[in-house]
Scaffold this motif. Structure first.
Motif, short mmCIF file in Angstrom:
data_model
loop_
_atom_site.label_atom_id
_atom_site.label_comp_id
_atom_site.label_asym_id
_atom_site.label_seq_id
_atom_site.Cartn_x
_atom_site.Cartn_y
_atom_site.Cartn_z
N ASN A 1 -17.24 -5.11 5.37
CA ASN A 1 -16.51 -5.84 6.27
C ASN A 1 -15.25 -6.18 5.47
N LYS A 2 -15.55 -6.93 4.27
CA LYS A 2 -14.52 -7.52 3.53
C LYS A 2 -13.35 -6.28 3.07
N VAL A 3 -14.05 -4.95 2.62
CA VAL A 3 -13.23 -4.06 2.35
C VAL A 3 -12.46 -3.60 3.44
N LYS A 4 -12.94 -3.56 4.72
CA LYS A 4 -12.27 -3.21 5.98
C LYS A 4 -11.13 -3.84 6.40
N ILE A 5 -11.22 -5.25 6.05
CA ILE A 5 -10.24 -6.29 6.21
C ILE A 5 -9.24 -6.09 5.13
N LEU A 6 -9.77 -5.87 3.98
CA LEU A 6 -8.67 -5.81 2.83
C LEU A 6 -7.93 -4.55 3.15
N ALA A 7 -8.37 -3.60 3.42
CA ALA A 7 -7.57 -2.27 3.92
C ALA A 7 -6.31 -2.61 4.98
N GLN A 8 -7.13 -3.20 5.99
CA GLN A 8 -6.22 -3.50 7.37
C GLN A 8 -5.01 -4.33 6.86
N GLU A 9 -5.40 -5.41 6.01
CA GLU A 9 -4.48 -6.54 5.69
C GLU A 9 -3.40 -5.61 5.03
N LYS A 10 -3.97 -5.03 3.74
CA LYS A 10 -2.73 -4.07 2.95
C LYS A 10 -1.84 -3.35 3.81
N PHE A 11 -2.29 -2.63 4.87
CA PHE A 11 -1.76 -1.80 5.57
C PHE A 11 -0.53 -2.69 6.61
N GLU A 12 -1.03 -3.85 7.08
CA GLU A 12 -0.08 -4.58 7.86
C GLU A 12 0.96 -5.32 7.03
N ASP A 13 0.49 -5.62 5.84
CA ASP A 13 1.56 -6.29 5.01
C ASP A 13 2.59 -5.25 4.59
N SER A 14 2.17 -4.11 4.06
CA SER A 14 3.16 -3.12 3.65
C SER A 14 4.02 -2.65 4.73
N LYS A 15 3.40 -2.47 5.87
CA LYS A 15 4.31 -2.10 7.22
C LYS A 15 5.54 -3.22 7.33
N SER A 16 5.14 -4.37 7.42
CA SER A 16 6.19 -5.22 7.64
C SER A 16 7.21 -5.71 6.51
N ASN A 17 6.78 -5.54 5.24
CA ASN A 17 7.73 -5.49 4.09
C ASN A 17 8.42 -4.14 4.25
N LEU A 18 8.02 -3.19 4.48
CA LEU A 18 8.96 -1.88 4.54
C LEU A 18 10.18 -2.05 5.79
N GLN A 19 9.67 -2.69 6.80
CA GLN A 19 10.61 -3.12 7.88
C GLN A 19 11.63 -3.89 7.46
N SER A 20 11.31 -4.98 6.84
CA SER A 20 12.37 -5.90 6.35
C SER A 20 13.29 -5.32 5.55
N ALA A 21 12.74 -4.72 4.48
CA ALA A 21 13.37 -3.99 3.41
C ALA A 21 14.51 -3.12 4.23
N SER A 22 14.16 -2.35 5.11
CA SER A 22 15.25 -1.44 5.61
C SER A 22 16.22 -2.31 6.50
N ARG A 23 15.76 -3.22 7.06
CA ARG A 23 17.00 -4.59 7.61
C ARG A 23 17.79 -4.70 6.81
#
Ligand code: PHE
Length: 336
Positions: A60-82
């Motif tokens: 479960n810890k690994v699953k959460i790690l993967a999900q968090e990394k995905f969400e964080d990267s996604k929002s970082n990419l969005q704010s970078a493009s803004r």
């Protein structure tokens, strides 16, 4: 088993996500239905019962790690493009329409009149809309039984039978401002006096109980009728164009002698007609006496014109009531 879990964890941590493509690759590799996280949970069947709880927690810890990394990267990419566009908001959205105001046709006509007289050397003065009998009538040489002093024609705010108390009226013309000016200042005087006036009239397309006038007064030594007419002709040409057709007729006002009226020719579908635009004349000596100006030394001319009439002619407005209803569909047509 635990090594396998640790390995996936490492892979997740080391995965580089710097653009949208990599983000999607990460999702496919770890979070999709056939991804490594799901695959890892699939191994649960091989785990002995006493280890299941421990393994489940680690997975479960690994699953959460993967999900968090995905969400964080996604929002970082969005704010970078803004940041790249330098805008906080989505600049592709249609803009909100902006509504600007406009000057009322009466204000526009009045501005033009003012500009013309400023060029001719007049300054601008004003006075109160609530007047007493002296300024509105008596000082202007209206006889006691003049019809304008009747309730039929004038809005009386106070009718008094005390000899020391004056009647109060909504001014019926701007001429009382002449009286105030001459009481306050010594000649030479050269002013125009714009303002609202009131008359007790039935409301129709052609008449209203309030309207606007511009009064003019010039007092000095040796002011002549010739100068009056020249001033009015100059005004007509600047207001209506140098080819304006005009005429000057004799008339009567209690406060001027002699008195005249000026008409301009107005072309329309039926051919055209003469329209009266102003009244004028030489200041009556009785008026000078009422304000202590010596008529043996000074002469002067005065004129008065309706702003509403001028605005209506100018903009082809055929009903005076439109000027006072403040209907935006009407007013929006006068944006400049
Ligand atoms: N006060 C007059 C009117 O209201 C106009 C006027 C002004 C006439 C000055 C002569 C001189 O009709």
């Amino acid at each position: 088993m635990i090594e396998k879990i640790e390995l996936i964890k490492k892979e997740i941590k080391n995965f580089q996500i710097t653009n949208e493509k990599q983000l999607e690759a990460f999702r496919l590799e770890f979070l999709s239905r056939n991804g490594k996280v799901q695959e890892m949970f699939g191994m649960m069947g091989n785990v002995p019962n006493e280890k299941k709880a421990e393994m489940g927690k680690a997975m479960n810890k690994v699953k959460i790690l993967a999900q968090e990394k995905f969400e964080d990267s996604k929002s970082n990419l969005q704010s970078a493009s803004r940041k790249e566009f330098g805008a906080k908001d989505d600049i592709t959205l249609p803009v909100e329409p902006t509504y600007t105001g406009s000057f009322h046709p009466l204000t526009q006509a009045l501005d033009e009149i003012k500009q013309i007289f400023l060029r001719l050397g007049f300054n601008i003065a004003d006075g109160p809309e609530l007047e007493d009998d002296f300024h509105n009538f008596t000082a202007l040489n209206f006889p006691p039984d003049h019809p304008a002093r009747d309730m039929q024609d004038t809005f009386f705010v106070r009718k008094s039978d005390q000899p020391d108390e004056q009647d109060l009226v909504l001014r019926t013309h701007t001429s009382p401002v002449q009286i105030r000016l001459m009481k306050d200042q010594q000649p030479p005087l050269r002013s125009i006096m714009p303002g609202r006036v009131y008359r007790n009239e039935a409301v129709t397309a052609k008449s209203y109980f309030q309207f606007n006038q511009v009064e003019g007064l010039y007092v000095d030594k040796n002011v002549t009728m010739g100068e009056l007419i020249e001033t009015l002709v100059m005004f007509a040409k600047l207001m209506y164009g140098s080819d304006v057709k005009y005429r000057v007729r004799p008339s009567f006002f209690p406060f001027t002698e002699p008195s005249i009226e000026m008409d301009v020719w107005w072309e329309n579908e039926k051919g055209g007609q003469w329209l009266e635009i102003l009244g004028a004349g030489m200041v009556d000596p009785n008026v000078f006496e009422a304000v202590n100006v010596d008529p043996e030394i000074y002469t002067g001319f005065a004129f008065g014109m309706g702003v509403d009439r001028i605005a209506m002619l100018r903009y082809g407005i055929d009903d005076i009531r439109l000027l006072y209803e403040n209907d935006l569909r009407f007013l929006n047509q006068f944006k400049s």
